[in-house]
Design a protein around this motif. Structure first.
Motif: not given
Ligand SMILES: [Zn+2]
Length: 392
Positions: A208, A212, A277, A291, A295
């Motif tokens: 994640d 990002h 996302h 999550h 992603v």
């Molecule tokens: Zn995230």
């Protein structure tokens, strides 16, 4: 020869203006958790609400934090019922505990869910109303309680953001509620706290954080400042992820991931996120895909899609060059290698998702706020095609 008026070359016009002031003091290093008591006291706290979850409690971190807070003369009330992907109901329960105790300070200790619950509760405690009232940016009018954020995972970067992500219990919509006043006064980054993460959590949160860095590097809102944080976050996560997966006790690599996550969080705060996302959120909402997994599953396909935009392509190549990788094909292949290493290279079919669900999922993906910041315009039809690419 030069003209009377300054000319704007193609590259100068890429330098977006910005207004940047760090809101969160960052303290990084081994054993920095020990400072939480004096920091909270110096910020005027007397009665602290410690927001955490039972899994973190089992690892012993909250009881140590309580010890440091009490040693500094502060009173502590614990809320340890935080759940993953916190809902409006979770925030309401946390607010109830805070109100009954009469706290004047908040410490969020745990993963993104603990920090988001702490921030969400802060909105309602100080400004009243319901979570939906703060959906968007800058909706709080009254001052909020000071917050110290202490992450025990290296993932969301919530410790460096003014946003609380709270799901509506009825509609399941993930509401991003942001306000400068909601940002933590201090983020304590103690890499020792992240060693207790189960391997699967290390993998999902690490991917994640990496996503990002990659997504924030190319958004329409990117600025010269966010680009600095995205690039360094990518470098740290790229170099640290394989090491922490191989050796969970590697404290230097844990520190790299923790900083990478925090820097990526800072990048998001200044540049928002993108379509990976957007595509991931409906998978989490309807099929419970974790999550980071959701992603990560979408990221290579989204990068390939965005790379058709010349500017995004150039920016991906900057990231690629920062870790001595080459052309876009190599960059995407390397993202897939990392997903493999993290044992996260899966297809949607593994989660019971089939092509029949794509139209609904794609429609929701296209409506996500993050989609509006994606460098290349993306429609529901595009999302349907992208889901199809990652079915198996
Ligand atoms: Zn995230």
């Amino acid at each position: 020869m030069h003209s009377a008026h300054p000319t704007e070359s193609a590259s100068a016009s890429l330098l977006a203006g910005f207004d940047y002031q760090p809101r969160t003091r960052i303290i990084f290093g081994r054993d920095t958790l020990e400072q939480v008591g004096t920091l909270a006291r110096d910020l005027g706290g007397r009665h602290v609400l410690l927001v955490t979850d039972k899994g973190i409690a089992a690892a012993g971190h909250p009881s140590r934090a309580v010890g440091f807070l009490e040693a500094a003369g502060l009173h502590v009330t614990i809320y340890d019922d935080v759940r993953e992907n916190p809902t409006t109901g979770d925030v309401d329960r946390c607010v109830q505990v805070a109100k009954e105790a009469g706290v004047d300070f908040i410490v969020g200790l745990g993963g993104g869910s603990s920090m988001d619950t702490a921030k969400g509760a802060n909105f309602l405690l100080t400004n009243g109303g319901v979570m939906k009232d703060y959906w968007g940016v800058g909706k709080a009018t009254k001052p909020m309680l000071p917050l110290i954020a202490i992450p025990t995972t290296a993932g969301t970067g919530s410790e460096c953001q003014s946003f609380a992500l709270i799901s509506d219990e009825q509609t399941h919509a993930k509401m991003a509620c942001g306000d400068a006043k909601a940002a933590a006064k201090v983020a304590i980054l103690d890499p020792l706290l992240t060693v207790s993460q189960p391997p699967r959590v290390t993998a999902c949160t690490g991917i994640d954080a990496l996503a990002h860095a990659v997504e924030s590097a190319v958004t329409k809102k990117r600025t010269p400042i966010s680009a600095v944080f995205s690039r360094e976050a990518f470098r740290l996560c790229y170099q640290g992820l394989e090491r922490v997966l191989r050796d969970p006790q590697d404290l230097e690599a844990r520190g790299m991931m923790q900083l990478g996550a925090a820097f990526a969080g800072t990048a998001i705060e200044n540049s928002m996120l993108g379509a990976a996302h957007s595509a991931a959120n409906p998978l989490t909402a309807h099929f419970g895909v974790v999550h980071g997994q959701a992603v990560g599953l979408m990221l290579p396909a989204i990068v390939a899609f965005n790379a058709h935009d010349p500017l995004a392509h150039e920016r991906y190549l900057e990231l690629s060059a920062s870790v001595e990788l080459g052309p876009i094909e190599e960059f995407i292949a390397e993202l897939e290698v990392l997903l493999d290493v993290a044992k996260m290279r899966e297809g949607l079919s593994k989660y019971g998702i089939d092509a029949g669900q794509f139209p609904t999922l794609a429609k929701e993906a296209a409506q996500q706020w993050t989609a509006t910041f994606n460098p290349r315009a993306i429609t529901a039809e595009d999302f349907e095609r992208l889901y199809a690419e990652v079915l198996e």
